[in-house]
Scaffold this active site. Structure first.
Site, PDB file in Angstrom:
ATOM      1  N   ARG A 235      49.549  40.388  57.690  1.00 37.67           N
ATOM      2  CA  ARG A 235      50.331  41.288  57.882  1.00 37.67           C
ATOM      3  C   ARG A 235      49.709  42.465  57.128  1.00 37.67           C
ATOM      4  O   ARG A 235      49.569  42.462  56.438  1.00 37.67           O
ATOM      5  CB  ARG A 235      51.757  40.732  56.902  1.00 37.67           C
ATOM      6  CG  ARG A 235      52.565  39.752  58.289  1.00 37.67           C
ATOM      7  CD  ARG A 235      52.970  41.038  59.155  1.00 37.67           C
ATOM      8  NE  ARG A 235      53.613  40.247  60.029  1.00 37.67           N
ATOM      9  CZ  ARG A 235      53.552  39.222  60.865  1.00 37.67           C
ATOM     10  NH1 ARG A 235      52.365  39.465  61.468  1.00 37.67           N
ATOM     11  NH2 ARG A 235      54.679  38.213  61.688  1.00 37.67           N
ATOM     12  N   GLU A 264      51.550  50.396  61.908  1.00 34.96           N
ATOM     13  CA  GLU A 264      51.526  50.471  62.743  1.00 34.96           C
ATOM     14  C   GLU A 264      51.992  50.831  64.282  1.00 34.96           C
ATOM     15  O   GLU A 264      52.871  51.124  63.927  1.00 34.96           O
ATOM     16  CB  GLU A 264      51.746  48.423  63.442  1.00 34.96           C
ATOM     17  CG  GLU A 264      50.328  47.810  62.787  1.00 34.96           C
ATOM     18  CD  GLU A 264      50.388  46.133  62.819  1.00 34.96           C
ATOM     19  OE1 GLU A 264      51.179  45.660  63.854  1.00 34.96           O
ATOM     20  OE2 GLU A 264      50.233  45.533  62.134  1.00 34.96           O
ATOM     21  N   HIS A 283      46.469  44.203  66.696  1.00 41.99           N
ATOM     22  CA  HIS A 283      47.313  43.231  66.530  1.00 41.99           C
ATOM     23  C   HIS A 283      47.124  42.462  67.269  1.00 41.99           C
ATOM     24  O   HIS A 283      48.417  41.827  67.924  1.00 41.99           O
ATOM     25  CB  HIS A 283      48.800  43.888  66.190  1.00 41.99           C
ATOM     26  CG  HIS A 283      49.870  42.298  65.503  1.00 41.99           C
ATOM     27  ND1 HIS A 283      50.213  43.495  64.103  1.00 41.99           N
ATOM     28  CD2 HIS A 283      49.887  41.343  65.363  1.00 41.99           C
ATOM     29  CE1 HIS A 283      51.307  41.978  63.818  1.00 41.99           C
ATOM     30  NE2 HIS A 283      50.660  40.511  64.271  1.00 41.99           N
TER      31      HIS A 283
END
Ligand SMILES: NC(=O)c1ccc[n+]([C@@H]2O[C@H](COP(=O)([O-])OP(=O)(O)OC[C@H]3O[C@@H](n4cnc5c(N)ncnc54)[C@H](O)[C@@H]3O)[C@@H](O)[C@H]2O)c1
Ligand SMILES: O=C(O)[C@H](O)COP(=O)(O)O
Length: 321
Positions: A235, A264, A283
């Site tokens: 994360r 993000e 991601h």
């Protein structure tokens, strides 16, 4: 007809979910908005909620009038206020095993990419040049590297297993896993401080929790070995982005390879998009046709089980349906 609301999704369509839900006699309602007001309206009348990256905070949970379950499309459930759901008696389920090989493989790709300087040497040739693109001392072998694995769950263990044939020394810090489990996997259990001080490569595989947020910050990065690298596929908020960038720019860290970042997406002018010693992805480490299909089918099936009043798998907040 009972309704399942999908708050947000990154797939091209929801036909797979729609087919499973309609075969079971349920209707699908979907949005693709991460704002609290839009989320409150989509979940208000839903009998089950499936969510991907949208923040399911206490306001959104408070708006749920009938939800029997919140299903996270994914492993990490830090985007859901699980305590608020518990207070409302709503079970939260994740999908814990859909992409373990994908993320572990991607981690090895990143570790090898950094160790063998794959990206700068590719860009060099594409640029019409020839010969070694990076200083000789930046090309290393995994046999000579100490790899520190933070978080020894499903993914961390698979990363450790994949590293074994490369003969790296493997250190592990996990706040909860017994040390025998680490030793039985051929790794050395150590404290976080020892791991940071001794590793050439630090790879993060723990969840985002109040205890792990900014685990790597200016102070802990300063404790890392000069010339070491950070790998993060867990994360983004496990790492203080400004501190990471400063350490990469000063040369204290030789490199980083990240699939996740805070925030993000990375801003278009963000240094992590352009620093030469950074490998970056958006991601996507969980992706494969098999993993995405498993994720989507499992999420829809859990919603069906909840609506039928059946016992639920993977409840992460201790609420029994
Ligand atoms: N990049 C991606 O697409 C992607 C895909 C899947 C998972 N993930 C992330 O990877 C994380 C790990 O996945 P997993 O399947 O291995 O989860 P897991 O639950 O199997 O393992 C997590 C491990 O972290 C440990 N841990 C928890 N708190 C800790 C702490 N304070 N310090 C050290 N260790 C701690 C736990 O004890 C556990 O062993 C997920 O939480 C998710 O955020 C990212
Ligand atoms: O599609 C994805 O990127 C996954 O949902 C990632 O979520 P996870 O890291 O929580 O599995």
């Amino acid at each position: 007809m009972p309704t399942v609301a999908i708050t947000d999704y990154s797939f091209p369509d929801l036909e797979l979910e729609r087919a499973i839900l309609s075969a079971a006699g349920f209707e699908l309602q979907s949005g693709n908005d991460k704002q609290t007001s839009a989320l409150k309206s989509i979940v208000a009348e839903a009998d089950a909620v499936i969510t991907q990256f949208a923040p399911i905070n206490s306001d959104v949970i408070g708006a749920m009038q009938r939800a029997k379950v919140i299903v996270r499309y994914g492993i990490g459930y830090d985007s859901v206020d699980v305590q608020a759901a518990r207070e409302r008696g709503i079970p939260v389920c994740n999908i814990p095993d859909y992409c373990i090989d994908e993320v572990a493989d991607h981690t090895l790709a990143f570790i090898l990419g950094v160790t063998r300087q794959v990206v700068p040497n590719t860009l060099h040739v594409r640029d019409g040049k020839w010969g070694l693109a990076t200083p000789l001392d930046q090309l290393r072998t995994l046999r000579d590297q100490t790899v520190g694995i933070v978080g020894f769950g499903r993914i961390g263990r698979e990363v450790a297993a994949r590293l074994a044939p490369f003969k790296s020394r493997r250190l592990v810090f996990d706040a909860f896993v017994p040390t025998e489990v680490v030793r039985n996997a051929g790794c050395e259990p150590v404290s976080l401080d020892d791991l940071l001080g001794q590793s050439d490569i630090v790879t993060l595989h723990c969840p985002s929790t109040p205890q792990t947020k900014k685990l790597l910050n200016a102070t802990s990065i300063a404790r890392m070995k000069p010339g070491s690298v950070v790998i993060n596929l867990a994360r983004g908020d496990l790492v203080d982005t400004a501190a990471l960038v400063a350490a990469l720019q000063s040369g204290h860290l030789a490199g980083a390879a990240i699939d996740v970042c805070d925030p993000e997406p990375i801003p278009t002018d963000g240094p992590l998009r352009s620093l030469p010693n950074v490998i970056v992805a958006s991601h996507i480490a969980s992706a494969s046709p098999k993993a995405v299909r498993t994720l989507r089918e499992t999420a829809a099936h859990i919603a069906v089980m909840a609506l039928r009043g059946e016992p639920l798998p993977n409840v992460v907040n201790g609420v029994k349906p």
